[in-house]
Design a protein around this motif. Sequence first.
Motif, PDB file in Angstrom:
ATOM      1  N   LYS A  53     -64.567  17.903  -1.688  1.00  0.00           N
ATOM      2  CA  LYS A  53     -64.217  16.684  -2.433  1.00  0.00           C
ATOM      3  C   LYS A  53     -63.650  15.592  -1.535  1.00  0.00           C
ATOM      4  CE  LYS A  53     -61.317  15.001  -6.231  1.00  0.00           C
ATOM      5  NZ  LYS A  53     -60.368  15.381  -7.321  1.00  0.00           N
ATOM      6  N   PHE A  54     -62.744  15.962  -0.640  1.00  0.00           N
ATOM      7  CA  PHE A  54     -62.016  14.959   0.140  1.00  0.00           C
ATOM      8  C   PHE A  54     -62.550  14.791   1.557  1.00  0.00           C
ATOM      9  CE2 PHE A  54     -58.884  16.412  -3.047  1.00  0.00           C
ATOM     10  CZ  PHE A  54     -58.582  15.193  -3.643  1.00  0.00           C
ATOM     11  N   GLY A  55     -63.444  15.672   1.989  1.00  0.00           N
ATOM     12  CA  GLY A  55     -64.012  15.561   3.322  1.00  0.00           C
ATOM     13  C   GLY A  55     -63.121  16.175   4.387  1.00  0.00           C
ATOM     14  N   THR A  56     -63.677  16.273   5.594  1.00  0.00           N
ATOM     15  CA  THR A  56     -62.956  16.827   6.726  1.00  0.00           C
ATOM     16  C   THR A  56     -63.079  15.894   7.924  1.00  0.00           C
ATOM     17  OG1 THR A  56     -64.939  18.085   7.345  1.00  0.00           O
ATOM     18  CG2 THR A  56     -63.282  19.239   6.016  1.00  0.00           C
ATOM     19  N   PRO A  57     -62.205  16.019   8.900  1.00  0.00           N
ATOM     20  CA  PRO A  57     -61.036  16.892   8.947  1.00  0.00           C
ATOM     21  C   PRO A  57     -60.051  16.528   7.841  1.00  0.00           C
ATOM     22  CG  PRO A  57     -61.436  15.834  11.087  1.00  0.00           C
ATOM     23  CD  PRO A  57     -62.312  15.160  10.096  1.00  0.00           C
ATOM     24  N   LEU A  58     -59.268  17.519   7.421  1.00  0.00           N
ATOM     25  CA  LEU A  58     -58.380  17.320   6.286  1.00  0.00           C
ATOM     26  C   LEU A  58     -57.099  18.118   6.478  1.00  0.00           C
ATOM     27  CD1 LEU A  58     -58.206  16.086   3.353  1.00  0.00           C
ATOM     28  CD2 LEU A  58     -59.022  18.324   2.541  1.00  0.00           C
ATOM     29  N   TYR A  59     -55.974  17.455   6.238  1.00  0.00           N
ATOM     30  CA  TYR A  59     -54.694  18.149   6.138  1.00  0.00           C
ATOM     31  C   TYR A  59     -54.415  18.407   4.655  1.00  0.00           C
ATOM     32  CZ  TYR A  59     -53.726  16.320  10.880  1.00  0.00           C
ATOM     33  OH  TYR A  59     -53.774  16.001  12.213  1.00  0.00           O
ATOM     34  N   ILE A  60     -53.910  19.589   4.363  1.00  0.00           N
ATOM     35  CA  ILE A  60     -53.518  19.928   2.991  1.00  0.00           C
ATOM     36  C   ILE A  60     -52.082  20.420   3.025  1.00  0.00           C
ATOM     37  CG2 ILE A  60     -54.025  21.332   0.955  1.00  0.00           C
ATOM     38  CD1 ILE A  60     -56.874  21.680   2.042  1.00  0.00           C
ATOM     39  N   ILE A  61     -51.241  19.857   2.176  1.00  0.00           N
ATOM     40  CA  ILE A  61     -49.831  20.231   2.102  1.00  0.00           C
ATOM     41  C   ILE A  61     -49.532  20.823   0.730  1.00  0.00           C
ATOM     42  CG2 ILE A  61     -47.441  19.410   2.172  1.00  0.00           C
ATOM     43  CD1 ILE A  61     -48.705  19.256   4.872  1.00  0.00           C
ATOM     44  N   SER A  62     -48.886  21.972   0.706  1.00  0.00           N
ATOM     45  CA  SER A  62     -48.416  22.567  -0.541  1.00  0.00           C
ATOM     46  C   SER A  62     -47.012  22.060  -0.845  1.00  0.00           C
ATOM     47  CB  SER A  62     -48.389  24.099  -0.433  1.00  0.00           C
ATOM     48  OG  SER A  62     -47.649  24.651  -1.506  1.00  0.00           O
ATOM     49  N   GLU A  63     -46.895  21.264  -1.903  1.00  0.00           N
ATOM     50  CA  GLU A  63     -45.584  20.749  -2.297  1.00  0.00           C
ATOM     51  C   GLU A  63     -44.623  21.891  -2.615  1.00  0.00           C
ATOM     52  OE1 GLU A  63     -43.547  18.291  -6.000  1.00  0.00           O
ATOM     53  OE2 GLU A  63     -45.660  17.961  -5.540  1.00  0.00           O
ATOM     54  N   ASN A  64     -45.122  22.892  -3.334  1.00  0.00           N
ATOM     55  CA  ASN A  64     -44.243  23.992  -3.727  1.00  0.00           C
ATOM     56  C   ASN A  64     -43.803  24.825  -2.530  1.00  0.00           C
ATOM     57  OD1 ASN A  64     -44.291  23.274  -6.414  1.00  0.00           O
ATOM     58  ND2 ASN A  64     -46.044  24.572  -6.903  1.00  0.00           N
ATOM     59  N   GLN A  65     -44.693  25.015  -1.555  1.00  0.00           N
ATOM     60  CA  GLN A  65     -44.294  25.746  -0.345  1.00  0.00           C
ATOM     61  C   GLN A  65     -43.220  24.981   0.410  1.00  0.00           C
ATOM     62  OE1 GLN A  65     -45.708  28.978   0.790  1.00  0.00           O
ATOM     63  NE2 GLN A  65     -43.682  28.749   1.715  1.00  0.00           N
ATOM     64  N   LEU A  66     -43.368  23.667   0.504  1.00  0.00           N
ATOM     65  CA  LEU A  66     -42.377  22.847   1.194  1.00  0.00           C
ATOM     66  C   LEU A  66     -41.018  22.960   0.517  1.00  0.00           C
ATOM     67  CD1 LEU A  66     -41.790  20.733   3.412  1.00  0.00           C
ATOM     68  CD2 LEU A  66     -42.507  18.968   1.790  1.00  0.00           C
ATOM     69  N   ARG A  67     -41.009  22.863  -0.794  1.00  0.00           N
ATOM     70  CA  ARG A  67     -39.743  22.981  -1.531  1.00  0.00           C
ATOM     71  C   ARG A  67     -39.157  24.386  -1.381  1.00  0.00           C
ATOM     72  NH1 ARG A  67     -38.857  18.768  -5.325  1.00  0.00           N
ATOM     73  NH2 ARG A  67     -40.694  17.476  -5.783  1.00  0.00           N
ATOM     74  N   TYR A  68     -40.012  25.379  -1.487  1.00  0.00           N
ATOM     75  CA  TYR A  68     -39.562  26.776  -1.418  1.00  0.00           C
ATOM     76  C   TYR A  68     -38.907  27.074  -0.067  1.00  0.00           C
ATOM     77  CZ  TYR A  68     -39.779  31.874  -1.953  1.00  0.00           C
ATOM     78  OH  TYR A  68     -39.468  33.205  -2.051  1.00  0.00           O
ATOM     79  N   THR A  69     -39.553  26.648   1.009  1.00  0.00           N
ATOM     80  CA  THR A  69     -39.028  26.910   2.348  1.00  0.00           C
ATOM     81  C   THR A  69     -37.729  26.156   2.576  1.00  0.00           C
ATOM     82  OG1 THR A  69     -41.314  27.170   3.107  1.00  0.00           O
ATOM     83  CG2 THR A  69     -39.623  26.941   4.796  1.00  0.00           C
TER      84      THR A  69
END
Length: 478
Positions: free
Chosen positions: A48-64
């Motif tokens: 959908k968004f093409g590459t190269p692509l960075y993907i960030i998990s909001e919940n992982q960031l908050r959890y850590t």
Amino acid sequence: MTIQEKIPGSAPQLTPVDYSVKFGEFIGIGPNGDLFVDGCDVQVLAEKFGTPLYIISENQLRYTYRAFRDAFRRHYPEVEILFANKSNNGLAIRHIMNQEGAGGDCFGAQEMYMALLAGTNARTLVLNGSNKQDEELEMAIANGLCINIDAMDELDRIVEIAERLDRDVDVGIRLKLDLEPLRERTGVSMHGPGTLKQQSDSTKWGMTREQTVEIVKRALGMPRIKLKETHFHLSRMSNDPNDFAVMAREMLTWSGYLRDNAGWTPPCIDIGGGWTFGKWYGTGPNSQLDDAKAPTAEDYARLCSAAIKEEAARLGLPLPKLRLEPGRALSGPAGVAVGRVGAVKVGASKKWVNLDLSTNHLSWAAVLDWYYHAVPVKNAGAEGSEVVDLVGPLCNSDEVGSHRKMPPLKRGDFVAFLDAGGYTESSAARYNAQLLPATVLVSGTHAEIITEREQLKDVAGRFRVPPRLLASSFTPKV
């Protein structure tokens, strides 16, 4: 598997996802065998968004973040976490950190501006830097940031601007700790060759004991200056928490020295960052890989807090407020970087899998020999059957993952590099005129662009051709 649903903007409950294989609390192999970030199939995101692509998990960031914060608060009475903005300076990331209650470590006017633009409480921000410009100092003073001094003439410049703006200023001092117990300790070469002490001694950072005493004595006589803290940053030279405990203890040793020689006891110490995190599959510098045996936030918190308390008791000092600046330890686990396979080339003794992802996008892979674990996005648990070099399209060797055991890959497949949320987008380059990637933020099953993909006009628009060169190139010779 339970996929956490949430309405955008609502407070996340942060229940880890029950993946069949876990690469993090919110990153793993999903029900169809693909790599998932939270509730999103990375294959779908890449298409959908093409590459190269960075993907960030909001919940992982908050959890850590919460895990790190809570670990230190279990062992120390007053703790403030300052997110190292340089590790990931996206505006959406800063908003998430604001909501979690994190302060921030800023370098330069741009990082400071973006943190303020995101609505960060300026009293929780610190301006660091070895060569601060007047523009930076003025922005910091006007908005109420703490400024950590790292040059002898900086105090006078701060006072001049503070008088002109009619503002008081919180000031800290960055120290050049002695670190004698680390004289023979070796680790990762982050600041040139040598032991941990030799590397620390050789960096540009920090003021000596004598310089610090002089700054304090002068500052105490300046009505506009409010001395607030001392600061030190060991960095990721070591993944042994005992080395950080040595540093934390010496921060208190210097507090005693300043009390006895300058008449000031720092009410706050900032012990910086460089904290590591380990994964069962490995991450970090190849020379000192962080695996499942790597220390946790709990280990750092327990040992550093104990060292501070013991030294404070020995010297008869009150316990200072504790600040720390984790960056990669918070942002790193939250991100993946995705590239698309192009040419697959077989030589006499080696096989190369070319990607559209390069060391422009994972710069530490080249600069610091950093290991980012790679997995195929589709059928992410497939067993590796051949050793390949994962390379990018740049005109150098461009190795983003050398000697990797992977399943067979073909043109059009996607490959993801894990733990790529820190120091990737913020240090991405444009070598060979590559365009900077987009970044997508995932929360539950929602995926939203938080950094637009760069366009050619964004790069070419910076350039100018003097009229004399235009004339020489395009005006016909008579």
